[in-house]
Each structure stands twice: as structure tokens, then as C-alpha cells.
Write a protein that holds these residues in place. Structure first.
Motif, PDB file in Angstrom:
ATOM      1  N   ILE A 192     -20.301  17.997  34.611  1.00  0.00           N
ATOM      2  CA  ILE A 192     -19.758  19.149  33.875  1.00  0.00           C
ATOM      3  C   ILE A 192     -19.397  18.728  32.457  1.00  0.00           C
ATOM      4  N   LEU A 193     -20.065  19.356  31.509  1.00  0.00           N
ATOM      5  CA  LEU A 193     -19.794  19.044  30.101  1.00  0.00           C
ATOM      6  C   LEU A 193     -18.708  19.992  29.613  1.00  0.00           C
ATOM      7  N   ARG A 194     -17.655  19.410  29.058  1.00  0.00           N
ATOM      8  CA  ARG A 194     -16.568  20.260  28.567  1.00  0.00           C
ATOM      9  C   ARG A 194     -16.814  20.597  27.111  1.00  0.00           C
ATOM     10  N   LYS A 195     -16.873  21.883  26.839  1.00  0.00           N
ATOM     11  CA  LYS A 195     -17.077  22.315  25.453  1.00  0.00           C
ATOM     12  C   LYS A 195     -15.764  22.867  24.925  1.00  0.00           C
ATOM     13  N   GLU A 196     -15.409  22.470  23.713  1.00  0.00           N
ATOM     14  CA  GLU A 196     -14.204  23.021  23.095  1.00  0.00           C
ATOM     15  C   GLU A 196     -14.405  24.510  22.870  1.00  0.00           C
ATOM     16  N   LYS A 197     -13.447  25.292  23.303  1.00  0.00           N
ATOM     17  CA  LYS A 197     -13.580  26.736  23.144  1.00  0.00           C
ATOM     18  C   LYS A 197     -12.294  27.239  22.503  1.00  0.00           C
ATOM     19  N   ASN A 198     -12.422  28.081  21.499  1.00  0.00           N
ATOM     20  CA  ASN A 198     -11.215  28.647  20.888  1.00  0.00           C
ATOM     21  C   ASN A 198     -10.745  29.804  21.768  1.00  0.00           C
ATOM     22  N   LEU A 199      -9.667  29.550  22.490  1.00  0.00           N
ATOM     23  CA  LEU A 199      -9.231  30.523  23.488  1.00  0.00           C
ATOM     24  C   LEU A 199      -8.360  31.639  22.902  1.00  0.00           C
ATOM     25  N   HIS A 200      -7.884  31.422  21.685  1.00  0.00           N
ATOM     26  CA  HIS A 200      -7.048  32.443  21.031  1.00  0.00           C
ATOM     27  C   HIS A 200      -7.516  32.598  19.599  1.00  0.00           C
ATOM     28  N   PRO A 201      -8.727  33.129  19.421  1.00  0.00           N
ATOM     29  CA  PRO A 201      -9.299  33.146  18.071  1.00  0.00           C
ATOM     30  C   PRO A 201      -8.494  34.021  17.108  1.00  0.00           C
ATOM     31  N   HIS A 202      -8.469  33.584  15.855  1.00  0.00           N
ATOM     32  CA  HIS A 202      -7.888  34.425  14.817  1.00  0.00           C
ATOM     33  C   HIS A 202      -8.894  35.521  14.496  1.00  0.00           C
ATOM     34  N   LEU A 203      -8.482  36.755  14.528  1.00  0.00           N
ATOM     35  CA  LEU A 203      -9.392  37.865  14.224  1.00  0.00           C
ATOM     36  C   LEU A 203      -8.906  38.552  12.953  1.00  0.00           C
ATOM     37  N   ALA A 204      -9.797  38.643  11.968  1.00  0.00           N
ATOM     38  CA  ALA A 204      -9.429  39.260  10.690  1.00  0.00           C
ATOM     39  C   ALA A 204      -8.976  40.691  10.916  1.00  0.00           C
ATOM     40  N   GLY A 205      -7.836  41.044  10.334  1.00  0.00           N
ATOM     41  CA  GLY A 205      -7.328  42.425  10.456  1.00  0.00           C
ATOM     42  C   GLY A 205      -6.452  42.624  11.681  1.00  0.00           C
ATOM     43  N   PHE A 206      -6.269  41.552  12.470  1.00  0.00           N
ATOM     44  CA  PHE A 206      -5.462  41.656  13.688  1.00  0.00           C
ATOM     45  C   PHE A 206      -4.382  40.575  13.717  1.00  0.00           C
ATOM     46  N   ARG A 207      -3.328  40.879  14.488  1.00  0.00           N
ATOM     47  CA  ARG A 207      -2.276  39.897  14.759  1.00  0.00           C
ATOM     48  C   ARG A 207      -2.209  39.730  16.270  1.00  0.00           C
ATOM     49  N   LEU A 208      -2.138  38.474  16.730  1.00  0.00           N
ATOM     50  CA  LEU A 208      -2.041  38.221  18.175  1.00  0.00           C
ATOM     51  C   LEU A 208      -0.624  38.547  18.633  1.00  0.00           C
ATOM     52  N   LEU A 209      -0.510  39.538  19.516  1.00  0.00           N
ATOM     53  CA  LEU A 209       0.808  39.999  19.980  1.00  0.00           C
ATOM     54  C   LEU A 209       1.296  39.230  21.182  1.00  0.00           C
ATOM     55  N   GLU A 210       0.361  39.011  22.127  1.00  0.00           N
ATOM     56  CA  GLU A 210       0.741  38.451  23.425  1.00  0.00           C
ATOM     57  C   GLU A 210      -0.483  37.790  24.029  1.00  0.00           C
ATOM     58  N   THR A 211      -0.284  36.691  24.718  1.00  0.00           N
ATOM     59  CA  THR A 211      -1.406  36.089  25.427  1.00  0.00           C
ATOM     60  C   THR A 211      -0.952  35.651  26.825  1.00  0.00           C
ATOM     61  N   GLN A 258      -9.978  31.557  36.197  1.00  0.00           N
ATOM     62  CA  GLN A 258      -9.001  31.293  35.129  1.00  0.00           C
ATOM     63  C   GLN A 258      -9.390  32.182  33.949  1.00  0.00           C
ATOM     64  N   VAL A 259      -8.522  33.114  33.667  1.00  0.00           N
ATOM     65  CA  VAL A 259      -8.885  34.162  32.715  1.00  0.00           C
ATOM     66  C   VAL A 259      -7.810  34.276  31.628  1.00  0.00           C
ATOM     67  N   ILE A 260      -8.266  34.373  30.393  1.00  0.00           N
ATOM     68  CA  ILE A 260      -7.342  34.460  29.250  1.00  0.00           C
ATOM     69  C   ILE A 260      -7.324  35.899  28.735  1.00  0.00           C
ATOM     70  N   PHE A 261      -6.147  36.421  28.532  1.00  0.00           N
ATOM     71  CA  PHE A 261      -5.965  37.786  28.011  1.00  0.00           C
ATOM     72  C   PHE A 261      -5.281  37.675  26.654  1.00  0.00           C
ATOM     73  N   ASN A 262      -5.966  38.075  25.612  1.00  0.00           N
ATOM     74  CA  ASN A 262      -5.379  38.064  24.271  1.00  0.00           C
ATOM     75  C   ASN A 262      -5.182  39.503  23.818  1.00  0.00           C
ATOM     76  N   LEU A 263      -3.925  39.868  23.610  1.00  0.00           N
ATOM     77  CA  LEU A 263      -3.649  41.229  23.140  1.00  0.00           C
ATOM     78  C   LEU A 263      -3.334  41.188  21.643  1.00  0.00           C
ATOM     79  N   TYR A 264      -4.191  41.836  20.865  1.00  0.00           N
ATOM     80  CA  TYR A 264      -4.033  41.862  19.404  1.00  0.00           C
ATOM     81  C   TYR A 264      -3.543  43.239  18.965  1.00  0.00           C
ATOM     82  N   CYS A 265      -2.901  43.239  17.808  1.00  0.00           N
ATOM     83  CA  CYS A 265      -2.470  44.504  17.206  1.00  0.00           C
ATOM     84  C   CYS A 265      -3.183  44.633  15.862  1.00  0.00           C
TER      85      CYS A 265
END
Ligand SMILES: C[S@@+](CC[C@H](N)C(=O)[O-])C[C@H]1O[C@@H](n2cnc3c(N)ncnc32)[C@H](O)[C@@H]1O
Ligand SMILES: [Zn+2]
Length: 267
Positions: A192-211, A258-265
Motif C-alpha cells: 500500500i503506497l501512502r499518498k499525501e492528501k490534503n484533507l482540509h483544502p483551502h477553498l477560495a471564497g470559503f472559510r472552513l467552519l467545522e470538520t 474513514q470519512v472526512i466532512f469539511n463544512l465551509y461557509c
């Protein structure tokens, strides 16, 4: 809900069994109730997106309830914001949208997917939502049409999502974590090759509220459902012949989601 013509961006009006703009572009409402807004220039393949077999496999797996905790978390994170109009981008066969709609019966819902087969299944499942074939890269809705956008294991098109959201609107991004379905991976890959993954990406025009990170075990006890699970994942395209054979011989799979939930505003 207002729709825009994918050709000229003018308003579409519903006339009998079709949607038409002033320029005369028209789009049929299919027998199942969905509208095909995918124009030939936006198609990169004859049948873009998930195939009929993949869609049927996903429906069979999701309807068995294995991923109900994921749907519950979507509801938990969105219900406090009481959205009035929700878009599911890359909606697949409509399982998650329908779970959320059950809890928000007064809310308007639209689902869009590039796969006609997925949208057809969704329209059969649920008659209360507006189902469209089209691309999330060019959404056929006016600016500010929604107060929540959802993308479940599907693409994020931040500029388009920000455009169709009202100010303060929410974007819920749901993605697989790095350890998602490790049991399946261990069977199909020699290493199993582990790839770096951005799990909480910065999204232009949004602010991360909750993860949130949700982890839960589940056991699949039929080779058919194990194959269904495989076809829901990107491993379906990458699997080797040997890996596929090993999985075909697997009768029971105990795995962890294993699931990531990113809530942006939207800012
Ligand atoms: C991994 S599936 C997830 C489906 C569904 N959200 C679920 O979780 O059950 C990804 C979905 O994105 C769709 N898709 C791929 N490219 C797309 C695009 N450009 N616009 C809209 N949907 C797209 C595929 O057809 C597929 O149904
Ligand atoms: Zn038009």
C-alpha cells in the motif's frame, strides 16, 4: 427552482414536457422525470461519469445501509443550518440527497451528475427532487440559488459552488480519509503506497467552519456486495488482474470506513 440554458445561459421555462429558453434551445424531461442538460460540447465521452453497472452496484450497496452513518453525519452537520435550497453536486444515484430530504421535507433539493445512468436511477428513487444531468463545472443555476451545496465523494468546483451559493451559504465536502477501506486495499494491492492528501483544502471564497472525521467498522458477507463496494471506489479502475481474483475469492470483508466532512461557509 430557476434553471439556466447550458447553451446561452438565459432562463429556461418549463413548457409541458420540456424546458426551453427564449433562443429556442430546448431540453426534454425524461420519462423518469429528470432533465438532460448535458450538451455535446461538455461531454468528454459518449457516456461520461459512472457507468450503469457502477451506479447499480452503488445503489445495491448503499441501500443495504452499510454507509448509513455517513448519511447521518451529513444530516447532523447540515440540519442546524436549516437550509432552504440544497444542491448535491455529483449526486450519483441519489442516496444521500434522499436521506437528507427525509429530514428536511420543506426544503427544495436539486441533484446534478454527469452520468445519465446515475441521474436516471436517482429520478426513479425520488420524485420530490429536481434531477439533472450536467456538469458541476458549469452549473445551470443563477448566482445565489442555494444556501447549501453538498459534494459526496465527488468533485469540488469551488468557483462554481461559491457562485451558486448565497453569502453565508454552506458547502459540505465529504471525502475519503487516508485509511478509508484499508481492509479492501490490503486484499487487492501487494503493497500500500501512502499518498499525501490534503484533507482540509483551502477553498477560495470559503472559510472552513467545522470538520469531522467519522470512522466505523462494517462487515460485508457476500462476494456480490464486496464487488459492489469495489466498483464504488477508484480502485475499480486501478485494480490488477491478480488483485481482482483475490477479491473474487473473498466471502467476508471486515473493513473500516474513514470519512472526512469539511463544512465551509461562503465568505
Ligand atoms: C464516487 S461517485 C459519488 C456519487 C455519490 N455522490 C455518492 O456518494 O453516492 C462520483 C460521482 O461524480 C460524478 N461526476 C464525475 N464528474 C462529474 C462532473 N464533472 N459533474 C458532475 N458529476 C460528475 C460521477 O458520475 C459519479 O456519479
Ligand atoms: Zn438557450
Amino acid at each position: 427552482m430557476q434553471l439556466l440554458c447550458p447553451v446561452c445561459q438565459m432562463e429556461l421555462k418549463k413548457v409541458d414536457r420540456l424546458w426551453r429558453c427564449e433562443q429556442g434551445h430546448s431540453f426534454d424531461i425524461a420519462r423518469q422525470g429528470y432533465v438532460n442538460l448535458l450538451t455535446v460540447d461538455k461531454k468528454h465521452a459518449r457516456h461520461p461519469g459512472d457507468t450503469k453497472e457502477q451506479v447499480a452496484a452503488r445503489k445495491a450497496f448503499l441501500d443495504s445501509g452499510y454507509y448509513a452513518p455517513i448519511a447521518e453525519t451529513v444530516c447532523e452537520m447540515l440540519l442546524p443550518h436549516a437550509p432552504k435550497a440544497v444542491l448535491d453536486a455529483g449526486c450519483g444515484e441519489g442516496y444521500y440527497l434522499t436521506c437528507l430530504q427525509d429530514k428536511l421535507p420543506q426544503t427544495e433539493f436539486a441533484g446534478i451528475d454527469i452520468s445519465k445512468d446515475a441521474v436516471r436511477f436517482a429520478a426513479v428513487r425520488n420524485k420530490q427532487a429536481l434531477w439533472l444531468t450536467g456538469t458541476a463545472a458549469a452549473l445551470p443555476f443563477p448566482d445565489g440559488s442555494f444556501d447549501a451545496v453538498l459534494s459526496m465523494f465527488a468533485l469540488t468546483v469551488e468557483q462554481e459552488f461559491a457562485r451558486v451559493l448565497q453569502d453565508g451559504g454552506k458547502y459540505l465536502q465529504v471525502i475519503a480519509g487516508e485509511d478509508h477501506l484499508m481492509g479492501l486495499k490490503k486484499i487487492i494491492y501487494p503493497e500500500i503506497l501512502r499518498k499525501e492528501k490534503n484533507l482540509h483544502p483551502h477553498l477560495a471564497g470559503f472559510r472552513l467552519l467545522e470538520t469531522r472525521t467519522l470512522e466505523f467498522p462494517f462487515t460485508v458477507t457476500s462476494t456480490e456486495q464486496i464487488q459492489n463496494l469495489l466498483s464504488m471506489t477508484p480502485h475499480f479502475w486501478r485494480i490488477s488482474k491478480e488483485g481482482a481474483q483475490r477479491l473474487q475469492q473473498t466471502q467476508t470483508l471486515t473493513d473500516t470506513a474513514q470519512v472526512i466532512f469539511n463544512l465551509y461557509c461562503k465568505e
